[in-house]
Scaffold this motif. Structure first.
Motif, mmCIF file in Angstrom:
data_model
loop_
_atom_site.group_PDB
_atom_site.id
_atom_site.type_symbol
_atom_site.label_atom_id
_atom_site.label_comp_id
_atom_site.label_asym_id
_atom_site.label_seq_id
_atom_site.Cartn_x
_atom_site.Cartn_y
_atom_site.Cartn_z
ATOM 1 N N ILE A 125 0.833 -1.196 0.000
ATOM 2 C CA ILE A 125 0.000 0.000 0.000
ATOM 3 C C ILE A 125 0.872 1.251 0.000
ATOM 4 O O ILE A 125 0.598 2.217 -0.721
ATOM 5 N N SER A 126 1.927 1.232 0.816
ATOM 6 C CA SER A 126 2.835 2.371 0.863
ATOM 7 C C SER A 126 3.480 2.619 -0.496
ATOM 8 O O SER A 126 3.599 3.764 -0.948
ATOM 9 N N GLU A 127 3.891 1.546 -1.179
ATOM 10 C CA GLU A 127 4.502 1.681 -2.501
ATOM 11 C C GLU A 127 3.509 2.229 -3.515
ATOM 12 O O GLU A 127 3.853 3.058 -4.370
ATOM 13 N N ALA A 128 2.255 1.782 -3.432
ATOM 14 C CA ALA A 128 1.237 2.271 -4.359
ATOM 15 C C ALA A 128 0.959 3.751 -4.131
ATOM 16 O O ALA A 128 0.857 4.540 -5.088
ATOM 17 N N LYS A 129 0.833 4.147 -2.865
ATOM 18 C CA LYS A 129 0.583 5.558 -2.548
ATOM 19 C C LYS A 129 1.739 6.433 -3.006
ATOM 20 O O LYS A 129 1.537 7.538 -3.513
ATOM 21 N N ARG A 130 2.965 5.935 -2.845
ATOM 22 C CA ARG A 130 4.121 6.712 -3.293
ATOM 23 C C ARG A 130 4.120 6.868 -4.807
ATOM 24 O O ARG A 130 4.394 7.953 -5.329
ATOM 25 N N ALA A 131 3.797 5.788 -5.543
ATOM 26 C CA ALA A 131 3.771 5.861 -7.005
ATOM 27 C C ALA A 131 2.733 6.873 -7.484
ATOM 28 O O ALA A 131 2.977 7.654 -8.420
ATOM 29 N N ILE A 132 1.555 6.873 -6.847
ATOM 30 C CA ILE A 132 0.506 7.822 -7.228
ATOM 31 C C ILE A 132 0.926 9.240 -6.871
ATOM 32 O O ILE A 132 0.720 10.186 -7.654
ATOM 33 N N ASP B 78 19.137 15.364 15.748
ATOM 34 C CA ASP B 78 19.905 14.117 15.786
ATOM 35 C C ASP B 78 19.588 13.212 14.601
ATOM 36 O O ASP B 78 20.337 12.285 14.301
ATOM 37 N N ARG B 79 18.471 13.472 13.936
ATOM 38 C CA ARG B 79 18.084 12.660 12.786
ATOM 39 C C ARG B 79 17.297 13.534 11.822
ATOM 40 O O ARG B 79 16.478 14.349 12.242
ATOM 41 N N ASP B 80 17.555 13.402 10.535
ATOM 42 C CA ASP B 80 16.818 14.196 9.557
ATOM 43 C C ASP B 80 16.395 13.336 8.371
ATOM 44 O O ASP B 80 16.986 12.307 8.077
ATOM 45 N N GLY B 81 15.348 13.768 7.716
ATOM 46 C CA GLY B 81 14.841 13.107 6.528
ATOM 47 C C GLY B 81 14.293 14.140 5.562
ATOM 48 O O GLY B 81 13.806 15.205 5.986
ATOM 49 N N PHE B 82 14.390 13.836 4.261
ATOM 50 C CA PHE B 82 13.988 14.808 3.247
ATOM 51 C C PHE B 82 13.230 14.100 2.124
ATOM 52 O O PHE B 82 13.526 12.958 1.784
ATOM 53 N N GLU B 83 12.264 14.804 1.549
ATOM 54 C CA GLU B 83 11.518 14.254 0.422
ATOM 55 C C GLU B 83 10.838 15.394 -0.325
ATOM 56 O O GLU B 83 10.872 16.544 0.096
ATOM 57 N N ASP B 84 10.247 15.046 -1.475
ATOM 58 C CA ASP B 84 9.451 15.974 -2.285
ATOM 59 C C ASP B 84 10.297 17.138 -2.789
ATOM 60 O O ASP B 84 10.236 18.267 -2.270
ATOM 61 N N GLU C 109 7.713 26.329 8.833
ATOM 62 C CA GLU C 109 7.115 25.204 9.536
ATOM 63 C C GLU C 109 5.682 25.047 9.050
ATOM 64 O O GLU C 109 4.873 25.951 9.184
ATOM 65 N N SER C 110 5.388 23.885 8.494
ATOM 66 C CA SER C 110 4.081 23.746 7.854
ATOM 67 C C SER C 110 3.495 22.352 7.969
ATOM 68 O O SER C 110 2.475 22.065 7.356
ATOM 69 N N GLY C 111 4.108 21.451 8.695
ATOM 70 C CA GLY C 111 3.581 20.099 8.782
ATOM 71 C C GLY C 111 3.908 19.301 7.534
ATOM 72 O O GLY C 111 4.742 19.687 6.711
ATOM 73 N N ASP C 112 3.228 18.162 7.369
ATOM 74 C CA ASP C 112 3.477 17.266 6.248
ATOM 75 C C ASP C 112 2.831 17.833 4.989
ATOM 76 O O ASP C 112 1.638 18.137 4.976
ATOM 77 N N LEU C 113 3.613 17.968 3.919
ATOM 78 C CA LEU C 113 3.148 18.609 2.695
ATOM 79 C C LEU C 113 3.128 17.640 1.514
ATOM 80 O O LEU C 113 3.779 16.602 1.535
ATOM 81 N N PHE C 114 2.376 18.024 0.471
ATOM 82 C CA PHE C 114 2.421 17.378 -0.841
ATOM 83 C C PHE C 114 2.064 15.897 -0.808
ATOM 84 O O PHE C 114 2.513 15.127 -1.653
ATOM 85 N N GLU C 115 1.248 15.482 0.177
ATOM 86 C CA GLU C 115 0.877 14.062 0.273
ATOM 87 C C GLU C 115 -0.341 13.800 -0.608
ATOM 88 O O GLU C 115 -1.452 13.597 -0.134
ATOM 89 N N SER C 116 -0.110 13.767 -1.904
ATOM 90 C CA SER C 116 -1.197 13.647 -2.870
ATOM 91 C C SER C 116 -1.572 12.202 -3.174
ATOM 92 O O SER C 116 -2.576 11.950 -3.824
ATOM 93 N N GLY C 117 -0.773 11.228 -2.714
ATOM 94 C CA GLY C 117 -1.067 9.831 -2.978
ATOM 95 C C GLY C 117 -2.154 9.298 -2.063
ATOM 96 O O GLY C 117 -2.171 9.579 -0.869
ATOM 97 N N SER C 118 -3.084 8.514 -2.609
ATOM 98 C CA SER C 118 -4.176 7.953 -1.828
ATOM 99 C C SER C 118 -4.608 6.633 -2.454
ATOM 100 O O SER C 118 -4.477 6.425 -3.664
ATOM 101 N N MET C 119 -5.137 5.739 -1.628
ATOM 102 C CA MET C 119 -5.687 4.488 -2.138
ATOM 103 C C MET C 119 -7.146 4.643 -2.529
ATOM 104 O O MET C 119 -7.749 3.720 -3.077
ATOM 105 N N ASN C 120 -7.740 5.790 -2.265
ATOM 106 C CA ASN C 120 -9.137 6.044 -2.573
ATOM 107 C C ASN C 120 -9.221 6.986 -3.772
ATOM 108 O O ASN C 120 -8.873 8.163 -3.673
ATOM 109 N N ALA C 121 -9.697 6.473 -4.881
ATOM 110 C CA ALA C 121 -9.768 7.283 -6.102
ATOM 111 C C ALA C 121 -10.691 8.491 -5.935
ATOM 112 O O ALA C 121 -10.509 9.515 -6.604
#
Length: 319
Positions: free
Chosen positions: A78-85, A124-130, A271-283
């Motif tokens: 499911i995670s892979e599908a949401k990422r692809a979308i 102590d830990r960082d992550g980046f995307e989008d 500071e804006s929270g989680d952004l650009f999360e356009s992937g969904s399993m619900n069409a």
């Protein structure tokens, strides 16, 4: 800056999303099968641990670990599908704005500059995307989301705490400059370990920036300016910016925008929270998620444009 959502959904993007329905269904089925058959496989282990004497707390710990691992393994399709979308949607949105998008990103010098001058906290830990990058209004531009965490507590109370989640942006400035100038929220730098009044200067890894007096009282209520060149700082940052900045913060529910002008570029953190999360399993959610991602990016890009200038000092329009 706005994207034609109706046009996108009625054309290339809408057709592509319709083709992804079978991929969504396959991902759901694969996830269900993993959870179902994995759960059946774990039952003998749980029964063994429950009836074998002398194992103490392992009777609860081992099943908990096993079910956590099973949950993650099952959710992976499911995670892979949401990422692809998500990648498909955001890539089309990026092309609508004339730039490019990729999910993965390696931060550049702008990240270190943001840390050095306090736009973002240490971690102590960082992550980046989008990663959105290209040219806007003739200026080189890049934007990505950062998630910074700090390890706190000790022993059983050790945990990861988010200290920043939001966007980092870099944009070539529209006019040349040679100073380093910091635009920060009011009250950030104070005397006496933060307990006194506003400091006269702030030092960042040996680089001293002096407080810049502003001519507009409303500006000073929200922002403060620090620079190693008082004259150039007043040219770069004008009190009218406050209206642009606060309006665009509200547009994407962001908070505490701040910027550093250095090396001919402007670097911003919001500071804006989680952004650009356009992937969904619900069409049925596709249209709303496309609109939200496009609005979020448009607001972010508009923020960068709102505090940029051309050679004559004109503030670029953000709409």
């Amino acid at each position: 800056m706005r994207a034609d959502i109706q046009g996108l959904m009625g054309g290339e993007l809408g057709n592509w999303l319709a083709d992804q329905q079978s991929m969504r269904e396959a991902a759901r089925k694969k996830a269900f099968n993993r959870w179902f058959y994995g759960g059946i496989a774990l039952l003998p282990l749980i029964a063994f641990l429950w009836f074998v004497p002398g194992i103490g707390s392992w009777r609860m710990v081992v099943p908990l670990i096993a079910f956590t691992a099973l949950s993650a393994w099952g959710y992976a399709p499911i995670s892979e599908a949401k990422r692809a979308i998500k990648v498909g949607i955001n890539s089309v949105i990026a092309r609508e704005f004339g730039i490019e998008y990729s999910h993965d990103v390696t931060p550049g010098p702008e990240y270190e500059a943001a840390r050095t001058y306090g736009l973002i906290p240490g971690c102590d830990r960082d992550g980046f995307e989008d990663y959105w990058h290209g040219t806007l209004e003739g200026h080189g531009f890049e934007l990505y989301e950062a998630h910074l965490e700090e390890r706190r507590g000790s022993g059983k109370n050790r945990r990861w705490v988010t200290v920043f989640r939001g966007a980092i942006m870099r944009m070539e400035f529209g006019r040349p400059f040679h100073s380093t100038t910091l635009l920060q929220r009011a009250g950030k730098h104070r005397k006496w370990l933060g307990l006194g009044g506003r400091a006269d200067h702030a030092t960042f890894r040996g680089h001293r920036l002096d407080y810049v007096d502003q001519v507009h009282p409303d500006f000073e209520d929200v922002f403060e300016v620090w620079s190693d060149d008082q004259v150039e700082a007043r040219v770069l940052i004008h009190p009218s910016y406050v209206e642009h900045l606060l309006a665009l913060e509200n547009a994407f529910h962001g908070d505490a925008v701040r910027a550093i002008f250095t090396r001919g570029e402007v670097i911003l953190a919001v500071e804006s929270g989680d952004l650009f999360e356009s992937g969904s399993m619900n069409a049925d959610e596709d249209h709303a998620r496309v609109a939200e991602a496009a609005q979020q990016f448009g607001a972010m890009a508009g923020l960068a444009l709102a505090i940029n200038q051309n050679e004559r000092g004109r503030v670029l329009r953000a709409d």
